[in-house]
Design a protein around this motif. Structure first.
Motif, PDB file in Angstrom:
ATOM      1  N   PRO A 207       0.829  -1.205   0.000  1.00  0.00           N
ATOM      2  CA  PRO A 207       0.000   0.000   0.000  1.00  0.00           C
ATOM      3  C   PRO A 207       0.864   1.256   0.000  1.00  0.00           C
ATOM      4  CG  PRO A 207       0.109  -0.935   2.202  1.00  0.00           C
ATOM      5  CD  PRO A 207       0.940  -1.828   1.320  1.00  0.00           C
ATOM      6  N   GLN A 208       0.564   2.183  -0.864  1.00  0.00           N
ATOM      7  CA  GLN A 208       1.307   3.434  -0.901  1.00  0.00           C
ATOM      8  C   GLN A 208       0.777   4.333   0.204  1.00  0.00           C
ATOM      9  OE1 GLN A 208       2.178   4.774  -4.755  1.00  0.00           O
ATOM     10  NE2 GLN A 208       2.678   6.864  -4.167  1.00  0.00           N
ATOM     11  N   GLY A 209       1.621   4.620   1.175  1.00  0.00           N
ATOM     12  CA  GLY A 209       1.216   5.379   2.349  1.00  0.00           C
ATOM     13  C   GLY A 209       1.566   4.661   3.634  1.00  0.00           C
ATOM     14  N   ALA A 210       1.829   3.357   3.557  1.00  0.00           N
ATOM     15  CA  ALA A 210       2.261   2.597   4.724  1.00  0.00           C
ATOM     16  C   ALA A 210       3.743   2.865   4.983  1.00  0.00           C
ATOM     17  CB  ALA A 210       2.036   1.105   4.503  1.00  0.00           C
ATOM     18  N   PRO A 211       4.158   3.027   6.243  1.00  0.00           N
ATOM     19  CA  PRO A 211       5.566   3.345   6.530  1.00  0.00           C
ATOM     20  C   PRO A 211       6.541   2.247   6.139  1.00  0.00           C
ATOM     21  CG  PRO A 211       4.362   2.858   8.555  1.00  0.00           C
ATOM     22  CD  PRO A 211       3.339   2.977   7.466  1.00  0.00           C
ATOM     23  N   SER A 212       6.073   1.020   6.039  1.00  0.00           N
ATOM     24  CA  SER A 212       6.963  -0.095   5.688  1.00  0.00           C
ATOM     25  C   SER A 212       7.144  -0.263   4.178  1.00  0.00           C
ATOM     26  CB  SER A 212       6.413  -1.393   6.279  1.00  0.00           C
ATOM     27  OG  SER A 212       5.047  -1.558   5.941  1.00  0.00           O
ATOM     28  N   SER A 213       6.265   0.326   3.377  1.00  0.00           N
ATOM     29  CA  SER A 213       6.281   0.073   1.930  1.00  0.00           C
ATOM     30  C   SER A 213       7.521   0.594   1.201  1.00  0.00           C
ATOM     31  CB  SER A 213       5.020   0.646   1.279  1.00  0.00           C
ATOM     32  OG  SER A 213       3.878  -0.074   1.666  1.00  0.00           O
ATOM     33  N   PRO A 214       7.993   1.815   1.479  1.00  0.00           N
ATOM     34  CA  PRO A 214       9.143   2.320   0.712  1.00  0.00           C
ATOM     35  C   PRO A 214      10.371   1.420   0.765  1.00  0.00           C
ATOM     36  CG  PRO A 214       8.069   4.124   1.842  1.00  0.00           C
ATOM     37  CD  PRO A 214       7.438   2.864   2.359  1.00  0.00           C
ATOM     38  N   MET A 215      10.815   1.053   1.980  1.00  0.00           N
ATOM     39  CA  MET A 215      12.013   0.216   2.061  1.00  0.00           C
ATOM     40  C   MET A 215      11.758  -1.188   1.529  1.00  0.00           C
ATOM     41  SD  MET A 215      14.901   1.444   2.728  1.00  0.00           S
ATOM     42  CE  MET A 215      15.765  -0.075   3.099  1.00  0.00           C
ATOM     43  N   LEU A 216      10.543  -1.695   1.726  1.00  0.00           N
ATOM     44  CA  LEU A 216      10.216  -3.007   1.159  1.00  0.00           C
ATOM     45  C   LEU A 216      10.316  -2.963  -0.366  1.00  0.00           C
ATOM     46  CD1 LEU A 216       7.221  -4.184   3.381  1.00  0.00           C
ATOM     47  CD2 LEU A 216       9.468  -5.269   3.193  1.00  0.00           C
TER      48      LEU A 216
END
Length: 376
Positions: A207-216
């Motif tokens: 999901p775009q907006g979750a704090p874990s998504s960018p690094m994942l």
């Protein structure tokens, strides 16, 4: 059943890698202070609507980007995973987004002085990364298979707009689907243990907006980075990726290769890595043409902002101050004043890394805007 010795070995392995020890989903719930039932329901895909509120923001290039606002409980879990685990894992050196040692200016500076520039945008980047990819990341770090599966569900969602639902049903030939148990490779040999969770026929995505998504996304795209870096290195080129923006630059092209040959080779590697290029945003710039990387001109010794960028920020700040955020957002085709304000704030922040004097001026003007949703 796990023996005490095997649990000690598991914990020691994680500690030696600098990772927090997490034994079970219930253990994770206690660590972050969230009810175990909430996490179980999330893993079972029974809280998708409760966990995520979706809203759309207009993209400058046209269309809409959907943002997932995460509920506080799940946000706490994802933030913990981001800070305590993901931030400690180094992405590929060519990936410049979402970590402290990267940045737009650092990325663009890799291409300064280039005479040729090949640029690509990865279509629906976050949605191309599935819970299977996330499972592999956590399991590869050393977390147990069941827990890796559960964390993968905590970091992904099946709540998408109807027009993007196709990303939830990836075929095994492109991306392994958890439900195709008979097709799973050795990495999923313990997957049958997860049967109690297998009520959903859809594979979640980032999901775009979750704090874990960018690094994942950075870690899931490592195989793409390795492939394109290897290709660029062989030709004496430079490869970088900033989120979904790919740039490959060169001073000269090999004598026996055309730009078409190079373009096709790059596209082949992008697709082989299970991503898809956005044809509308593909650009090849040769000698004498303007060269922009992430909005910065790279025709000199160091990156710099274009005159058009300065003028655009100045124009938007002027309009927002004179006509208000709501009216300006409508005029600029944004779906909300809040989304427009975030976009404008991002543009102003973008200047800081390149021109500190103009950034201070823009920041002051931004702070003087009347923000209707803020209370005193």
């Amino acid at each position: 059943m796990q023996t005490a010795a095997s649990l000690r070995d598991y914990a020691a392995q994680l500690r030696s890698s600098g990772l927090p020890v997490i034994f079970t989903l219930g253990h994770l719930a206690k660590i972050v202070g969230v009810e175990t039932e909430i996490l179980h329901e999330t893993v079972n895909r029974q809280r998708e609507s409760a966990n995520y509120r979706m809203y759309a923001v207009a993209k400058r290039s046209g269309g809409r980007r959907f943002i997932h606002a995460v509920t506080p409980e799940l946000f706490r879990v994802q933030q913990y995973l981001h800070k305590e685990i993901l931030c400690g894992v180094k992405p590929h050196p060519a990936a410049f987004a979402f970590h402290s040692s990267g940045g737009i200016r650092q990325c663009a500076s890799q291409h300064c002085g280039a005479r040729w520039l090949f640029q690509y945008d990865l279509k629906d980047f976050f949605y191309e990364i599935s819970e299977v990819d996330v499972y592999r990341i956590f399991n590869g770090l050393g977390y147990r298979k069941l827990l890796s599966f559960e964390i993968a569900r905590l970091c992904t969602t099946t709540r998408l707009p109807i027009s993007f639902k196709r990303y939830l049903r990836a075929s095994y030939s492109e991306k392994p689907n958890f439900d195709n148990v008979e097709l799973l490779d050795d990495a999923f040999s313990g997957y049958l243990k997860f049967k109690p969770y297998l009520h959903s026929q859809r594979t979640g995505v980032l999901p775009q907006g979750a704090p874990s998504s960018p690094m994942l996304s950075n870690l899931a795209a490592r195989h793409l980075d390795e492939s394109l870096h290897e290709y660029a290195f062989q030709l004496g080129f430079v490869y970088t990726r900033y989120a979904d923006d790919i740039s490959i630059s060169a001073y000269d092209l090999p004598s026996k290769m055309s730009r078409g040959d190079i373009h096709r080779a790059i596209v082949h590697r992008i697709r082989k890595a299970r991503f898809l290029e956005n044809e509308k945003k593909t650009r090849i710039a040769g000698p004498g043409s303007k060269k922009l990387v992430l909005g910065l001109l790279v025709d000199g010794d160091s990156p710099r902002l274009s005159k058009e960028t300065y003028m655009r920020i100045d124009r938007l700040l002027y309009a927002a101050n004179k006509y208000g955020l709501v009216n300006t957002a409508k005029h600029e085709n944004f779906y909300s004043a809040y989304g427009f304000y975030n976009h404008l704030s991002g543009l102003v922040a973008f200047v800081k890394d390149v021109d500190i004097k103009r950034w201070a001026e823009f920041k002051l003007r931004l702070s003087e805007l009347d923000v209707p949703w803020e209370t005193t």
